[in-house]
Design a protein around this motif. Structure first.
Motif, PDB file in Angstrom:
ATOM      1  N   ARG A  68       0.934  -1.204   0.013  1.00  0.00           N
ATOM      2  CA  ARG A  68       0.062   0.068   0.046  1.00  0.00           C
ATOM      3  C   ARG A  68       0.877   1.482   0.005  1.00  0.00           C
ATOM      4  N   GLN A  69       1.959   1.275   0.592  1.00  0.00           N
ATOM      5  CA  GLN A  69       2.994   2.479   0.594  1.00  0.00           C
ATOM      6  C   GLN A  69       3.344   2.632  -0.648  1.00  0.00           C
ATOM      7  N   ALA A  70       3.734   1.461  -1.447  1.00  0.00           N
ATOM      8  CA  ALA A  70       4.359   1.463  -2.762  1.00  0.00           C
ATOM      9  C   ALA A  70       3.387   1.985  -3.781  1.00  0.00           C
ATOM     10  N   LEU A  71       2.016   1.627  -3.466  1.00  0.00           N
ATOM     11  CA  LEU A  71       1.028   2.073  -4.561  1.00  0.00           C
ATOM     12  C   LEU A  71       0.227   3.105  -4.199  1.00  0.00           C
ATOM     13  N   TYR A  72       0.429   3.977  -3.204  1.00  0.00           N
ATOM     14  CA  TYR A  72      -0.447   4.855  -2.573  1.00  0.00           C
ATOM     15  C   TYR A  72      -0.993   5.998  -3.803  1.00  0.00           C
ATOM     16  N   ASN A  73      -0.071   6.221  -4.592  1.00  0.00           N
ATOM     17  CA  ASN A  73      -0.403   7.506  -5.544  1.00  0.00           C
ATOM     18  C   ASN A  73      -1.160   6.877  -6.744  1.00  0.00           C
ATOM     19  N   LEU A  74      -1.598   5.478  -6.951  1.00  0.00           N
ATOM     20  CA  LEU A  74      -2.280   5.020  -8.105  1.00  0.00           C
ATOM     21  C   LEU A  74      -3.730   4.965  -7.822  1.00  0.00           C
ATOM     22  N   SER A  75      -4.543   5.830  -8.403  1.00  0.00           N
ATOM     23  CA  SER A  75      -5.943   6.063  -8.173  1.00  0.00           C
ATOM     24  C   SER A  75      -6.440   4.781  -8.982  1.00  0.00           C
ATOM     25  N   GLY A  76      -7.585   4.272  -8.076  1.00  0.00           N
ATOM     26  CA  GLY A  76      -8.248   3.051  -8.537  1.00  0.00           C
ATOM     27  C   GLY A  76      -7.836   1.839  -8.276  1.00  0.00           C
ATOM     28  N   VAL A  77      -6.606   1.737  -7.641  1.00  0.00           N
ATOM     29  CA  VAL A  77      -5.797   0.460  -7.180  1.00  0.00           C
ATOM     30  C   VAL A  77      -5.881   0.100  -5.846  1.00  0.00           C
ATOM     31  N   LEU A  78      -6.245  -0.861  -5.401  1.00  0.00           N
ATOM     32  CA  LEU A  78      -6.492  -1.251  -3.842  1.00  0.00           C
ATOM     33  C   LEU A  78      -6.053  -2.733  -3.621  1.00  0.00           C
ATOM     34  N   ILE A  79      -5.214  -2.867  -2.678  1.00  0.00           N
ATOM     35  CA  ILE A  79      -4.701  -4.206  -2.175  1.00  0.00           C
ATOM     36  C   ILE A  79      -5.722  -4.768  -1.306  1.00  0.00           C
ATOM     37  N   LYS A  80      -6.302  -5.854  -2.063  1.00  0.00           N
ATOM     38  CA  LYS A  80      -7.452  -6.461  -1.275  1.00  0.00           C
ATOM     39  C   LYS A  80      -6.790  -7.688  -0.271  1.00  0.00           C
ATOM     40  N   SER A  81      -5.870  -8.491  -0.649  1.00  0.00           N
ATOM     41  CA  SER A  81      -5.276  -9.366   0.249  1.00  0.00           C
ATOM     42  C   SER A  81      -3.852  -9.869  -0.138  1.00  0.00           C
ATOM     43  N   VAL A  82      -3.231 -10.583   0.790  1.00  0.00           N
ATOM     44  CA  VAL A  82      -1.759 -11.019   0.195  1.00  0.00           C
ATOM     45  C   VAL A  82      -1.812 -12.363   0.666  1.00  0.00           C
ATOM     46  N   LYS A  83      -1.134 -13.201   0.210  1.00  0.00           N
ATOM     47  CA  LYS A  83      -0.721 -14.529   0.579  1.00  0.00           C
ATOM     48  C   LYS A  83       0.639 -14.764   0.402  1.00  0.00           C
ATOM     49  N   ILE A  84       1.356 -15.527   1.366  1.00  0.00           N
ATOM     50  CA  ILE A  84       2.989 -15.463   1.295  1.00  0.00           C
ATOM     51  C   ILE A  84       3.052 -17.194   1.276  1.00  0.00           C
ATOM     52  N   TYR A  85       4.024 -17.285   0.153  1.00  0.00           N
ATOM     53  CA  TYR A  85       4.564 -18.897  -0.122  1.00  0.00           C
ATOM     54  C   TYR A  85       5.819 -18.725  -0.043  1.00  0.00           C
ATOM     55  N   ASP A  86       6.485 -19.434   0.835  1.00  0.00           N
ATOM     56  CA  ASP A  86       8.015 -19.365   0.730  1.00  0.00           C
ATOM     57  C   ASP A  86       8.445 -17.829   0.998  1.00  0.00           C
ATOM     58  N   SER A  87       9.155 -17.315  -0.091  1.00  0.00           N
ATOM     59  CA  SER A  87       9.492 -16.031  -0.285  1.00  0.00           C
ATOM     60  C   SER A  87       8.917 -15.302  -1.231  1.00  0.00           C
ATOM     61  N   ASN A  88       7.477 -15.800  -1.717  1.00  0.00           N
ATOM     62  CA  ASN A  88       6.894 -15.221  -2.698  1.00  0.00           C
ATOM     63  C   ASN A  88       5.558 -14.720  -2.111  1.00  0.00           C
ATOM     64  N   PHE A  89       5.314 -13.593  -2.686  1.00  0.00           N
ATOM     65  CA  PHE A  89       4.095 -12.662  -2.252  1.00  0.00           C
ATOM     66  C   PHE A  89       2.997 -12.725  -3.382  1.00  0.00           C
ATOM     67  N   GLU A  90       1.881 -13.368  -3.108  1.00  0.00           N
ATOM     68  CA  GLU A  90       0.792 -13.287  -4.194  1.00  0.00           C
ATOM     69  C   GLU A  90      -0.020 -12.239  -3.598  1.00  0.00           C
ATOM     70  N   PHE A  91      -0.265 -11.022  -4.509  1.00  0.00           N
ATOM     71  CA  PHE A  91      -1.361  -9.937  -4.181  1.00  0.00           C
ATOM     72  C   PHE A  91      -2.578 -10.249  -4.826  1.00  0.00           C
ATOM     73  N   THR A  92      -3.566  -9.876  -4.150  1.00  0.00           N
ATOM     74  CA  THR A  92      -5.074  -9.934  -4.844  1.00  0.00           C
ATOM     75  C   THR A  92      -5.222  -8.320  -4.893  1.00  0.00           C
ATOM     76  N   ILE A  93      -5.276  -7.805  -6.226  1.00  0.00           N
ATOM     77  CA  ILE A  93      -5.296  -6.279  -6.276  1.00  0.00           C
ATOM     78  C   ILE A  93      -6.617  -5.903  -6.926  1.00  0.00           C
ATOM     79  N   ALA A  94      -7.502  -5.090  -6.690  1.00  0.00           N
ATOM     80  CA  ALA A  94      -8.387  -4.464  -7.390  1.00  0.00           C
ATOM     81  C   ALA A  94      -8.058  -3.234  -8.167  1.00  0.00           C
TER      82      ALA A  94
END
Length: 106
Positions: A68-94
């Motif tokens: 959210r800190q990295a994407l704060y200036n993008l309008s219309g973008v929302l971080i819905k959820s995050v799943k962590i697998y090992d060292s991988n991050f899967e973001f669900t983004i609207a």
């Protein structure tokens, strides 16, 4: 339409470059912002995220906060959820109410 970029390189299809739709371009730019270490981009020290500093103890709440800190200036973008697998991050983004997934490997 714009050209597709994967791992910093344009993707080719024969002699031409692969083109992508607008929402795919936005997701591509989100992935680049999340993979870039915050403070390492000279023209804008606030570009990027702190995900690369995340350790194994990082949980979904911290990963979502970094994104959210990295994407704060993008309008219309929302971080819905995050799943962590090992060292991988899967973001669900609207993006303008369309949910998509972005995978970030650190």
């Amino acid at each position: 339409m714009t050209e597709k970029i994967t791992n910093g390189d344009y993707v080719k299809n024969g002699a031409s470059l692969v083109e992508i739709e607008h929402i795919e371009e936005v997701l591509q730019n989100i992935a680049i912002a999340l993979k870039t270490q915050r403070g390492s981009f000279y023209p804008d020290k606030n570009y990027g995220s702190a995900l690369c500093n995340a350790g194994k103890e990082t949980d979904e709440a911290y990963a979502a906060a970094y994104a959210r800190q990295a994407l704060y200036n993008l309008s219309g973008v929302l971080i819905k959820s995050v799943k962590i697998y090992d060292s991988n991050f899967e973001f669900t983004i609207a993006v303008n109410n369309q949910e998509r997934q972005v995978l970030v490997t650190t």
